[in-house]
Motif scaffolding. Structure first.
Motif, PDB file in Angstrom:
ATOM      1  N   ASN A 303      44.643  46.620  48.746  1.00 20.62           N
ATOM      2  CA  ASN A 303      45.249  46.456  47.554  1.00 20.62           C
ATOM      3  C   ASN A 303      44.813  47.786  46.948  1.00 20.62           C
ATOM      4  O   ASN A 303      43.504  48.187  46.806  1.00 20.62           O
ATOM      5  N   SER A 305      44.876  49.101  44.176  1.00 19.64           N
ATOM      6  CA  SER A 305      44.267  49.285  42.994  1.00 19.64           C
ATOM      7  C   SER A 305      42.536  48.692  43.000  1.00 19.64           C
ATOM      8  O   SER A 305      41.946  48.818  42.133  1.00 19.64           O
ATOM      9  N   ALA A 306      42.322  48.120  44.272  1.00 16.72           N
ATOM     10  CA  ALA A 306      40.965  47.691  44.314  1.00 16.72           C
ATOM     11  C   ALA A 306      40.488  47.979  45.707  1.00 16.72           C
ATOM     12  O   ALA A 306      40.595  47.114  46.593  1.00 16.72           O
TER      13      ALA A 306
HETATM   14  C1  LIG Z   1      45.455  44.452  42.887  1.00 12.49           C
HETATM   15  O1  LIG Z   1      44.114  44.702  42.343  1.00 12.49           O
HETATM   16  C2  LIG Z   1      44.372  44.770  40.766  1.00 12.49           C
HETATM   17  C3  LIG Z   1      43.207  45.019  40.113  1.00 12.49           C
HETATM   18  O2  LIG Z   1      42.294  44.267  40.520  1.00 12.49           O
HETATM   19  C4  LIG Z   1      44.867  43.538  40.505  1.00 12.49           C
HETATM   20  O3  LIG Z   1      45.290  43.579  38.754  1.00 12.49           O
HETATM   21  C5  LIG Z   1      46.277  43.277  41.067  1.00 12.49           C
HETATM   22  O4  LIG Z   1      46.776  41.728  40.697  1.00 12.49           O
HETATM   23  C6  LIG Z   1      46.131  43.124  42.463  1.00 12.49           C
HETATM   24  N1  LIG Z   1      47.401  42.977  43.332  1.00 12.49           N
HETATM   25  C7  LIG Z   1      47.753  42.131  44.176  1.00 12.49           C
HETATM   26  C8  LIG Z   1      48.876  42.290  45.017  1.00 12.49           C
HETATM   27  O5  LIG Z   1      46.666  41.461  44.514  1.00 12.49           O
END
Ligand SMILES: *[C@@H]1O[C@H](CO)[C@@H](O)[C@H](O)[C@H]1NC(C)=O
Ligand SMILES: *[C@@H]1O[C@H](CO)[C@@H](O)[C@H](O)[C@H]1NC(C)=O
Ligand SMILES: *[C@@H]1O[C@H](CO)[C@@H](O)[C@H](O)[C@H]1NC(C)=O
Ligand SMILES: *[C@@H]1O[C@H](CO)[C@@H](O)[C@H](O)[C@H]1NC(C)=O
Ligand SMILES: *[C@@H]1O[C@H](CO)[C@@H](O)[C@H](O)[C@H]1NC(C)=O
Ligand SMILES: *[C@@H]1O[C@H](CO)[C@@H](O)[C@H](O)[C@H]1NC(C)=O
Ligand SMILES: *[C@@H]1O[C@H](CO)[C@@H](O)[C@H](O)[C@H]1NC(C)=O
Length: 331
Positions: A303, A305-306
């Motif tokens: 991901n 974002s993480a």
């Molecule tokens: C990816 O990580 C972000 C931050 O932790 C989170 O908000 C988001 O839901 C995640 N996306 C998926 C597709 O898991």
């Protein structure tokens, strides 16, 4: 966990080794290395320690299983180049940008995220990525030429070029059309070194990008026939096979044109496919082969974002060392 499955930026490798004498076990007195995240032993931490994406390399779990601290390597342990240096009885190759280092046994010019093509190419084609730096192959060779003490050399480059293009929204046809230019750029870099007297050169091919967690996540398809039997995305692997085929041909030509030098092609593609086919023999649980070790998210544990190195992003336990995969082809 391992660097390749985590932090896949760079994909073209060339290695230069200088032969000091000819015993049955070759003796090299130094290694010069070029490339990207697969080879960088710390330059990125000196060049861009605070840049988003790269600063995470200075957080755990990077460095934790071997050096016990982050070194700038895109791995928790050693890189292939570290293993090669050890095999040849040489110390770890210091990053060329480091101060107060002993470069008598070689220098490492690789920088994580580096490309084969120069930055101008990406700017002219409107391909932007926060990881793009002005550290391409020809820049690294300039560093080498400026620092050149006398000896020998190692290097690798290639698939970050394609990753930046793909992640920058370019079509498969566009990316595929750049393959001959990328390969030609590697060839001329190799020639630039060979004409300066490099006697041992290893040119590495690129990995199957279509098997990377990042690519599998960004370009997920609802069409089952876009995937091969291993679960990798076909077209991205096809680009890699095309690149490797052209590069192999160039290496063969160079072998003819520079018969006094030892020039090898090192495979990264086939050993990864072999690993995916026989993962249990390498100690991986079935179903985990295509997942990033360090990360979050389903189904590939990726991901954007993480990502690995961010607070709270977990890594799996240790399970393998690169050298067991047999990626190192020194002859
Ligand atoms: C990816 O990580 C972000 C931050 O932790 C989170 O908000 C988001 O839901 C995640 N996306 C998926 C597709 O898991
Ligand atoms: C940068 O790449 C472009 C396109 O491949 C090429 O025309 C140009 O000569 C290169 N510039 C340098 C300084 O290598
Ligand atoms: C990259 O750096 C070189 C000097 O090392 C410089 O000549 C060139 O203009 C730079 N390229 C870009 C696009 O900034
Ligand atoms: C890059 O973007 C500029 C401004 O949007 C546009 O004029 C140019 O045609 C684009 N170039 C390419 C190669 O897409
Ligand atoms: C799925 O992909 C195959 C081969 O790429 C193509 O022939 C077929 O039309 C695609 N099917 C759908 C439903 O898009
Ligand atoms: C890339 O181009 C080559 C040469 O034209 C072609 O054989 C190959 O099928 C193309 N691959 C893809 C994925 O488009
Ligand atoms: C991996 O599997 C392939 C085909 O199943 C086999 O030919 C090959 O020998 C195996 N490799 C190893 C290292 O066992």
């Amino acid at each position: 966990m391992n660097a390749v499955l985590q932090y896949l930026q760079l994909l073209l490798l060339i290695l230069f080794l200088h032969h000091a004498s000819s015993h049955s076990i070759p003796i090299f007195n130094a290694i010069y290395s070029f490339g990207g995240a697969y080879e960088d032993t710390g330059n990125i931490a000196i060049l861009a320690p605070t840049k988003p994406g790269y600063r995470l390399l200075l957080n755990p779990p990077y460095g934790e299983t071997f050096f016990n601290r982050p070194t700038g390597r895109a791995s928790d342990g050693r890189l292939v180049i570290d293993i090669i240096a050890g095999y040849l009885g040489l110390p770890f190759i210091p990053p060329s940008l480091a101060q107060d280092q002993d470069f008598s046994k070689g220098a490492n010019f690789a920088v994580s995220g580096a490309t084969t093509l120069n930055l101008t190419f990406f700017q002219q084609n409107n391909i932007s990525n926060t990881l793009l730096l002005n550290t391409s192959l020809s820049i690294q060779i300039e560093w080498f030429e400026n620092q050149k003490p006398s000896i020998c050399n190692t290097r690798k480059f290639g698939d970050s070029d394609y990753l930046y293009m793909l992640l920058g929204g370019k079509t498969i046809d566009f990316v595929n059309s750049t393959v001959p230019l990328v390969v030609e750029t590697i060839r001329s870099a190799a020639e630039r070194l060979l004409t300066q007297g490099v006697m041992h050169l290893v040119v590495a091919g690129i990995i199957p990008n279509g098997c990377l967690p990042q690519i599998l996540t960004y370009f997920a398809s609802g069409n089952r026939s876009d995937y091969d039997s291993l679960g990798c995305l076909r077209v991205y692997n096809n680009i890699g096979m095309y690149h490797n085929a052209l590069l192999r041909d160039e290496v063969k030509q160079l072998q003819v044109e520079y018969p006094q030098a030892k020039i090898s092609f090192s495979q990264y593609y086939e050993p990864i496919i072999d690993f995916l086919k026989n993962s249990s023999q390498y100690g991986f649980a079935s179903g985990t082969e295509l997942r990033a070790c360090c990360g979050t998210g389903e189904p590939f544990n990726f991901n954007s974002s993480a990502v690995c190195g961010q607070t709270g992003v977990p890594a799996c336990p240790n399970f393998i060392y690169f050298y067991k995969l047999g990626w190192i082809a020194l002859d």
